[in-house]
Design a protein around this motif. Structure first.
Motif, PDB file in Angstrom:
ATOM      1  N   ILE A   1       9.592 -31.895  13.068  1.00  0.00           N
ATOM      2  CA  ILE A   1       8.743 -31.533  11.928  1.00  0.00           C
ATOM      3  C   ILE A   1       7.395 -31.048  12.418  1.00  0.00           C
ATOM      4  CG2 ILE A   1       7.608 -32.410   9.857  1.00  0.00           C
ATOM      5  CD1 ILE A   1      10.465 -32.433   9.410  1.00  0.00           C
ATOM      6  N   VAL A   2       6.834 -31.768  13.377  1.00  0.00           N
ATOM      7  CA  VAL A   2       5.521 -31.371  13.895  1.00  0.00           C
ATOM      8  C   VAL A   2       5.599 -29.976  14.502  1.00  0.00           C
ATOM      9  CG1 VAL A   2       3.715 -31.940  15.537  1.00  0.00           C
ATOM     10  CG2 VAL A   2       4.878 -33.767  14.298  1.00  0.00           C
ATOM     11  N   GLN A   3       6.642 -29.755  15.294  1.00  0.00           N
ATOM     12  CA  GLN A   3       6.790 -28.428  15.911  1.00  0.00           C
ATOM     13  C   GLN A   3       6.906 -27.355  14.835  1.00  0.00           C
ATOM     14  OE1 GLN A   3      10.250 -28.868  18.320  1.00  0.00           O
ATOM     15  NE2 GLN A   3       9.285 -30.407  19.609  1.00  0.00           N
ATOM     16  N   LEU A   4       7.684 -27.650  13.816  1.00  0.00           N
ATOM     17  CA  LEU A   4       7.887 -26.650  12.761  1.00  0.00           C
ATOM     18  C   LEU A   4       6.580 -26.318  12.067  1.00  0.00           C
ATOM     19  CD1 LEU A   4      11.231 -27.340  10.910  1.00  0.00           C
ATOM     20  CD2 LEU A   4      10.461 -25.269  12.036  1.00  0.00           C
ATOM     21  N   VAL A   5       5.772 -27.361  11.816  1.00  0.00           N
ATOM     22  CA  VAL A   5       4.493 -27.108  11.153  1.00  0.00           C
ATOM     23  C   VAL A   5       3.641 -26.177  12.008  1.00  0.00           C
ATOM     24  CG1 VAL A   5       2.327 -28.166  10.431  1.00  0.00           C
ATOM     25  CG2 VAL A   5       4.499 -29.240   9.843  1.00  0.00           C
ATOM     26  N   ILE A   6       3.600 -26.454  13.297  1.00  0.00           N
ATOM     27  CA  ILE A   6       2.796 -25.605  14.187  1.00  0.00           C
ATOM     28  C   ILE A   6       3.320 -24.169  14.163  1.00  0.00           C
ATOM     29  CG2 ILE A   6       2.205 -25.181  16.597  1.00  0.00           C
ATOM     30  CD1 ILE A   6       2.190 -28.212  16.961  1.00  0.00           C
ATOM     31  N   ILE A   7       4.634 -24.020  14.330  1.00  0.00           N
ATOM     32  CA  ILE A   7       5.205 -22.660  14.362  1.00  0.00           C
ATOM     33  C   ILE A   7       4.948 -21.953  13.044  1.00  0.00           C
ATOM     34  CG2 ILE A   7       7.274 -21.275  14.682  1.00  0.00           C
ATOM     35  CD1 ILE A   7       8.490 -23.638  16.164  1.00  0.00           C
ATOM     36  N   ALA A   8       5.182 -22.662  11.940  1.00  0.00           N
ATOM     37  CA  ALA A   8       5.035 -22.034  10.631  1.00  0.00           C
ATOM     38  C   ALA A   8       3.606 -21.557  10.410  1.00  0.00           C
ATOM     39  CB  ALA A   8       5.448 -23.011   9.536  1.00  0.00           C
ATOM     40  N   THR A   9       2.638 -22.387  10.811  1.00  0.00           N
ATOM     41  CA  THR A   9       1.237 -21.982  10.668  1.00  0.00           C
ATOM     42  C   THR A   9       0.985 -20.676  11.423  1.00  0.00           C
ATOM     43  OG1 THR A   9       0.821 -24.339  10.843  1.00  0.00           O
ATOM     44  CG2 THR A   9      -1.098 -22.880  10.776  1.00  0.00           C
ATOM     45  N   LEU A  10       1.466 -20.649  12.660  1.00  0.00           N
ATOM     46  CA  LEU A  10       1.222 -19.455  13.485  1.00  0.00           C
ATOM     47  C   LEU A  10       1.918 -18.228  12.904  1.00  0.00           C
ATOM     48  CD1 LEU A  10       1.640 -21.184  16.931  1.00  0.00           C
ATOM     49  CD2 LEU A  10      -0.455 -20.182  16.032  1.00  0.00           C
ATOM     50  N   VAL A  11       3.144 -18.426  12.420  1.00  0.00           N
ATOM     51  CA  VAL A  11       3.883 -17.286  11.884  1.00  0.00           C
ATOM     52  C   VAL A  11       3.192 -16.735  10.652  1.00  0.00           C
ATOM     53  CG1 VAL A  11       6.031 -16.610  10.765  1.00  0.00           C
ATOM     54  CG2 VAL A  11       6.098 -17.931  12.854  1.00  0.00           C
ATOM     55  N   ILE A  12       2.673 -17.638   9.818  1.00  0.00           N
ATOM     56  CA  ILE A  12       1.963 -17.155   8.627  1.00  0.00           C
ATOM     57  C   ILE A  12       0.732 -16.357   9.044  1.00  0.00           C
ATOM     58  CG2 ILE A  12       0.631 -17.907   6.627  1.00  0.00           C
ATOM     59  CD1 ILE A  12       2.683 -20.246   6.438  1.00  0.00           C
ATOM     60  N   LEU A  13       0.049 -16.851  10.070  1.00  0.00           N
ATOM     61  CA  LEU A  13      -1.106 -16.109  10.597  1.00  0.00           C
ATOM     62  C   LEU A  13      -0.691 -14.695  10.988  1.00  0.00           C
ATOM     63  CD1 LEU A  13      -3.187 -18.424  12.970  1.00  0.00           C
ATOM     64  CD2 LEU A  13      -4.009 -16.982  11.105  1.00  0.00           C
TER      65      LEU A  13
ATOM     66  N   VAL B   1      11.517  -9.413   6.337  1.00  0.00           N
ATOM     67  CA  VAL B   1      11.719 -10.845   6.397  1.00  0.00           C
ATOM     68  C   VAL B   1      11.732 -11.350   7.844  1.00  0.00           C
ATOM     69  CG1 VAL B   1      14.197 -10.677   6.430  1.00  0.00           C
ATOM     70  CG2 VAL B   1      13.138 -12.632   5.366  1.00  0.00           C
ATOM     71  N   PHE B   2      11.866 -10.428   8.796  1.00  0.00           N
ATOM     72  CA  PHE B   2      12.077 -10.899  10.162  1.00  0.00           C
ATOM     73  C   PHE B   2      10.838 -11.518  10.792  1.00  0.00           C
ATOM     74  CE2 PHE B   2      15.739  -8.271   9.517  1.00  0.00           C
ATOM     75  CZ  PHE B   2      16.715  -9.108  10.002  1.00  0.00           C
ATOM     76  N   VAL B   3       9.652 -11.163  10.274  1.00  0.00           N
ATOM     77  CA  VAL B   3       8.457 -11.851  10.772  1.00  0.00           C
ATOM     78  C   VAL B   3       8.517 -13.313  10.351  1.00  0.00           C
ATOM     79  CG1 VAL B   3       5.958 -11.938  10.686  1.00  0.00           C
ATOM     80  CG2 VAL B   3       7.105  -9.740  10.716  1.00  0.00           C
ATOM     81  N   GLY B   4       8.808 -13.509   9.068  1.00  0.00           N
ATOM     82  CA  GLY B   4       8.916 -14.877   8.582  1.00  0.00           C
ATOM     83  C   GLY B   4       9.981 -15.660   9.333  1.00  0.00           C
ATOM     84  N   LEU B   5      11.014 -14.949   9.714  1.00  0.00           N
ATOM     85  CA  LEU B   5      12.127 -15.636  10.370  1.00  0.00           C
ATOM     86  C   LEU B   5      11.839 -15.983  11.823  1.00  0.00           C
ATOM     87  CD1 LEU B   5      15.305 -13.976   8.884  1.00  0.00           C
ATOM     88  CD2 LEU B   5      14.427 -16.254   8.515  1.00  0.00           C
ATOM     89  N   ILE B   6      10.665 -15.589  12.329  1.00  0.00           N
ATOM     90  CA  ILE B   6      10.309 -16.039  13.684  1.00  0.00           C
ATOM     91  C   ILE B   6      10.346 -17.568  13.708  1.00  0.00           C
ATOM     92  CG2 ILE B   6       8.507 -16.068  15.456  1.00  0.00           C
ATOM     93  CD1 ILE B   6       7.547 -13.417  14.496  1.00  0.00           C
ATOM     94  N   ILE B   7      10.047 -18.178  12.569  1.00  0.00           N
ATOM     95  CA  ILE B   7      10.072 -19.639  12.483  1.00  0.00           C
ATOM     96  C   ILE B   7      11.403 -20.191  12.951  1.00  0.00           C
ATOM     97  CG2 ILE B   7       9.927 -21.606  10.905  1.00  0.00           C
ATOM     98  CD1 ILE B   7       8.218 -19.889   9.082  1.00  0.00           C
ATOM     99  N   THR B   8      12.467 -19.497  12.554  1.00  0.00           N
ATOM    100  CA  THR B   8      13.779 -20.023  12.890  1.00  0.00           C
ATOM    101  C   THR B   8      14.320 -19.437  14.192  1.00  0.00           C
ATOM    102  OG1 THR B   8      14.802 -18.284  11.626  1.00  0.00           O
ATOM    103  CG2 THR B   8      14.401 -20.374  10.503  1.00  0.00           C
TER     104      THR B   8
END
Lengths: 417, 218
Positions: B79-91, B109-116
């Motif tokens: 979860i912690v990792q996901l939060v970090i990645i998601a923050t960066l991806v939104i940036l 959508v592929f920028v957003g999908l960097i999260i996954t």
């Protein structure tokens, strides 16, 4: 014959182990076994040997292809001279077509065989003769106006990606000839579909001219049937919407033009229609079918199943009859386009077809069903046959797997009881 | 003290960058992140932008996670990792929308999908959680370059052969085309997704010919 043997005998020492051209042995071997029955003997155990080997099998297919090939050459000339409103003798017609078609056959063989030889030499295995048939099939199923470099690229793609990456002849999943056509079809759609490519015209700067004499179009009958059904649909809606008389007569005129183009049944059966080089004549293909079935090279189960599947699907559409195209008599589906050619020469490919007898019937009938289905529902792909065969090539091993499994289960039960 | 401390660019650290480029390439050897690689390689520009985005996200996330590695309870680390990645991806996503709007539309959508993107999660899990920030940074650089390399090579060939352009500039002389009286036509198949797979396959093929270590024995 002696001459060839002598040449081969003098050349042989250079190619066998220790010779100067040792690495080229696969190439030498290919020529030697092509000309003479190989004298290889088995090293261990006893084997039953038969005079027929892969090379002789392939030669039978080539012989079966000849009627369609020769008719195709004549038809190319015939279509050309009709389009140009000239009348010439039979021989001239044939020669014109032969001269038009020879370059593509040569390119196909030269390019394809060079790739095969290169792979054989790098990998140190024998050159397989599968390409003898593929190389002839590819130009036969392409439109006559296909530029040679497109043909060459399709051939390279088919041999490298369709065959060699899987391990060469006998290991491929997809039929290489159809892979070439599918590649060309998707890569250069403007040159593989439409109504301006089927006739060998005088090309102007490499393009196909769109100037035809009045009332003559190069559209294939399948395309005509489709546009007819579209126009009839338009007519019906125009009548319902009470459009002006002018619009309705315009549509009616269009329908008449298309209807006048649609060939008689006998014409399309004997193949005096436009289409890819050698697939138009169902009659010539039937001669090939007899040769294949009598010699046992082609599987009659597959062929019968494909025709049956196509006919069955055609009948279903006739019952449905929602559009004009659906009411096309079921037997016409079997005669038009590449259906017959695909059924006889493509679906029976011993490598990519199903290996079990039951599987041959299942896969074959699905090919027929899908071919008609794709034709009627998606006119962007008038050659549903090509896509149907490629699709079922992929599924053939799966069908085989379940047939073998069920056979094992059945027998195991017998053991237990 | 100084003797024990490893040099910043020691052999080991350089290996962290070099390894993912070839021997342990995330796309062609580990076959991760293949989905985005196939989807955005029709043209060079989106591929380069995507590579840069992943570079940013992966490097920063690696460093952040590595800095926090002793604080993160292992039970909730994903979860912690996901939060970090998601923050960066939104940036990244917002930056692209602000400054490179058309490219961001193309990437959709592929920028957003960097999260996954499995590469990023994989590196955080496998490397950043157990290594110092500097090493994690090097690892991030190596892996994102390893992601970028096949991406850009594939996009180069797909754009060149499929559209006859590079970065949107026409490179094939216009009078070569059949419409203009030449002989050439663009290969429409290169634009379709299946050819991304085939081109990627050819890349792997060439890589395995050059690098014998990758060939399994059987």
């Amino acid at each position: 014959m002696k001459l060839f043997r002598n040449i081969l005998n003098t050349a042989k020492p250079h190619f066998i182990e220790g010779g100067k051209l040792e690495k080229m042995f696969p190439a030498f071997d290919a020529f030697e076994t092509f000309l003479f029955v190989p004298d290889h003997t088995t090293n261990s155990g006893s084997h039953i040997r038969d005079a027929i080997d892969l090379k002789r099998t392939m030669m039978m297919v080539i012989i079966a292809l000849l009627p369609a090939l020769l008719f195709g050459m004549w038809n190319i000339g015939n279509n050309h001279f009709i389009a140009n409103e000239e009348s010439v003798s039979f021989m001239e017609t044939f020669l014109y077509g032969a001269i038009k078609m020879l370059p593509s056959i040569l390119v196909s063989y030269i390019v394809g065989l060079s790739v095969e030889f290169a792979f054989a030499i790098f990998r140190g295995h024998q050159v397989n003769e599968g390409y003898l048939v593929t190389g002839l099939l590819i130009p036969m199923i392409m439109p006559i106006s296909t530029p040679l470099w497109m043909l060459a690229i399709s051939v390279i793609f088919a041999v490298v990606i369709g065959k060699e990456v899987f391990g060469g002849t006998g290991m491929n999943i997809l039929n290489p000839a159809l892979t070439a056509r599918a590649f060309a079809f998707f890569a250069y759609p403007a040159h593989l579909s439409g109504d301006k490519i089927w006739i060998a015209d005088q090309p102007v700067n490499g393009t196909v001219t769109d100037v035809f004499p009045d009332g003559y179009s190069g559209a294939t009958p399948l395309a005509d049937y489709y546009s007819l059904s579209v126009e009839k649909g338009k007519l019906a809606s125009a009548v319902i919407q009470e459009k002006s008389e002018k619009t309705i007569t315009a549509i009616n005129e269009k329908i008449e033009v298309i209807e006048s183009r649609i060939p008689e049944l006998s014409e399309s059966f004997f193949g005096f229609i436009s289409g890819s080089c050698s697939e138009t004549s169902t009659f010539a293909i039937l001669i090939g079918l007899i040769i294949l079935v009598v010699t046992g090279v082609g599987s009659w189960r597959t062929i019968v199943a494909v025709f049956f599947g196509g006919y069955f699907m055609g009948l279903l559409f006739n019952l449905w009859g929602a559009t004009d195209f659906m009411t096309l008599p079921a037997y016409e589906h079997l005669i038009l386009g590449g259906f017959a050619f695909g059924a006889v020469f493509m679906a029976t490919d011993p490598v990519t077809a199903s290996q079990t007898n039951k599987g041959k019937i299942i896969v074959g009938s699905l090919i027929g069903i899908f071919a008609v289905l794709i034709r009627v529902f998606n006119p962007a792909y008038p050659e549903g046959m090509m896509l149907a065969i490629l699709l079922m090539n992929v599924f053939a091993p799966l069908v085989d797997h379940y047939i073998v499994e069920s056979n094992i289960k059945r027998r195991l039960k017998r053991v237990k009881s | 003290m100084s003797n024990k401390q490893e040099a910043l660019f020691s052999k080991k650290n350089i290996k962290l960058i070099k390894d993912p480029l070839d021997d342990n390439n995330p796309i062609t050897v580990q076959v991760l992140g293949i989905c985005s690689a196939l989807a955005i390689t029709v043209q060079l520009k989106p591929a380069v932008v995507m590579a840069v985005s992943v570079f940013f996200v992966l490097c920063v996330a690696n460093v952040l996670v590595s800095l926090m590695r002793k604080m993160i309870p292992s039970r909730i680390r994903i979860i912690v990792q996901l939060v970090i990645i998601a923050t960066l991806v939104i940036l990244v996503d917002q930056t692209l929308k602000a400054f490179l709007y058309d490219v961001s539309k193309e990437l959709s959508v592929f920028v957003g999908l960097i999260i996954t993107n499995c590469i990023i999660m994989g590196r955080l899990e496998a490397f950043a959680l157990a290594n110092t920030p500097w090493k994690s940074f090097m690892d991030g650089v190596g892996n994102s370059l390893g992601y970028a390399l096949p991406l850009i090579v594939v996009a180069f060939f797909r754009e060149l052969l499929g559209s006859g352009t590079l970065f949107g500039l026409e490179v094939i002389p216009p009078n070569w085309y059949i419409e203009n009286g030449g002989f050439y036509a663009n290969n429409g198949m290169m634009i379709l997704p299946p050819m991304a797979l085939v081109t990627c396959g050819i890349y792997i093929w060439v890589q395995r010919i050059r690098n014998n270590k990758l060939v399994e024995e059987n």
